[in-house]
Design an enzyme around this catalytic site. Structure first.
Site, PDB file in Angstrom:
ATOM      1  N   ARG A  13      70.663  16.634 -46.380  1.00 25.42           N
ATOM      2  CA  ARG A  13      69.427  17.399 -46.235  1.00 25.42           C
ATOM      3  C   ARG A  13      68.661  17.403 -47.567  1.00 25.42           C
ATOM      4  O   ARG A  13      67.432  17.282 -47.587  1.00 25.42           O
ATOM      5  CB  ARG A  13      69.719  18.835 -45.795  1.00 25.42           C
ATOM      6  CG  ARG A  13      70.235  18.954 -44.372  1.00 25.42           C
ATOM      7  CD  ARG A  13      70.401  20.395 -43.940  1.00 25.42           C
ATOM      8  NE  ARG A  13      69.119  21.060 -43.779  1.00 25.42           N
ATOM      9  CZ  ARG A  13      68.981  22.380 -43.619  1.00 25.42           C
ATOM     10  NH1 ARG A  13      70.046  23.167 -43.631  1.00 25.42           N
ATOM     11  NH2 ARG A  13      67.788  22.915 -43.478  1.00 25.42           N
TER      12      ARG A  13
ATOM     13  N   CYS B  97      68.668  27.413 -50.657  1.00 26.93           N
ATOM     14  CA  CYS B  97      69.351  26.693 -49.570  1.00 26.93           C
ATOM     15  C   CYS B  97      68.325  26.471 -48.466  1.00 26.93           C
ATOM     16  O   CYS B  97      67.197  26.107 -48.739  1.00 26.93           O
ATOM     17  CB  CYS B  97      70.566  27.488 -49.081  1.00 26.93           C
ATOM     18  SG  CYS B  97      70.163  29.161 -48.517  1.00 26.93           S
TER      19      CYS B  97
END
Length: 283
Positions: free
Chosen positions: A180, A238
């Protein structure tokens, strides 16, 4: 103060004269809804068996406000958060232990929020519920009202601009999975990639195969190798401020202070004015 507690230590404290308040924050990041499947139900998991006396806390409703321009899990309204904690029996003079189903992300989110709002003694059960060897209960406790009054600011908090600046002046860790970070996949947010200058530091690398944190020395060596050396300022983000809280917890175990960008990638990637970097290079 230790930020984590083992299951055996928790069992001992629960049998002592001043047992901690125990909060069950079982939650899972799920993309099931996009496929039409029901999402994980933490309350149902709690009802099927929990540490005796533990009170369920709903991450989406009590540890975050409604999703919006500030991300999927923005900070909760402080007044509502305080009321939820008092309903769960949280008081300023009584220790708190938080656990989840083993991943540690949700428990860390509760830990961080309680620290940020000034609670002096909160810990996370290392390894979560799977490490608990005592009996489980299906009883629903009715704790006495606590007296905790949140006072935000006791832990460091970043907004988007401060996170961008820290990626240049200090070190900003991206706690998501490497794919990611690199922009190879993005199952949830509209754009893949990372904040320019951020360093990939996946949360899963902070724990061993049993789900428990690595020893403090090993964690410190890991973070120092990634740039958190000497007096460098450290920040973490995050996807939506949940797994990032777990990285802040790991840094605390290592003795390294850090700040959390709660809005994280879910806020950053929804703002088209924000730059996006892709690939393994921070820039």
């Amino acid at each position: 103060m230790n930020a984590i507690i083992s299951a055996s230590e928790l069992a001992s404290e629960l049998a002592g004269e001043n047992p901690p308040v125990v909060l069950d924050v079982r939650w899972q990041l799920s993309v099931a809804k996009a496929a039409g499947a029901p999402p994980f139900d933490g309350r149902a998991a709690y009802a099927s068996g929990h540490i005796p006396g533990a009170v369920f806390v709903d991450l989406d409703r009590e540890l975050a406000s409604e999703p919006g321009k500030h991300g999927r899990h923005p900070l909760p309204d402080v007044t509502e958060f305080g009321a939820a904690m008092r309903r769960a029996g949280v008081s300023s003079a009584r220790p708190v232990v938080v656990y989840d189903g083993g991943q540690g992300w949700a428990a860390a989110r509760a830990w961080w929020l309680l620290r940020w709002t000034g609670h002096p003694f909160v810990r996370v059960l290392d390894g979560g519920l799977p490490t608990w060897e005592g009996p489980l209960s299906t009883d629903l406790p009715s704790p006495a009202e606590g007296d905790f009054r949140p006072e935000p600011g006791a832990a460091d908090l970043l907004d988007a601009d401060a996170a961008a600046a820290l990626a240049r002046s200090g070190v900003l860790f991206d706690a998501r999975a490497g794919e990611r970070y690199r922009g190879e996949v993005e199952p949830i947010d509209p754009v893949g990639g990372h904040i320019p200058g951020a360093v990939s530091a996946p949360t899963n690398d902070n724990v061993g195969p049993d789900g428990r944190f690595l020893p403090p020395d090993a964690l410190r060596r890991r973070f120092e190798a990634l740039g958190a050396a000497n007096d460098t300022q450290v920040g973490v983000y995050c996807g939506s401020g949940v797994s990032g809280a777990h990285e802040v917890l790991a840094l605390a175990v290592a003795g390294i202070p850090s700040a959390l960008y709660v809005g994280s990638w879910s806020e950053w990637s929804n703002d088209p004015s924000r730059p996006v970097a892709v690939g393994p290079d921070p820039q």
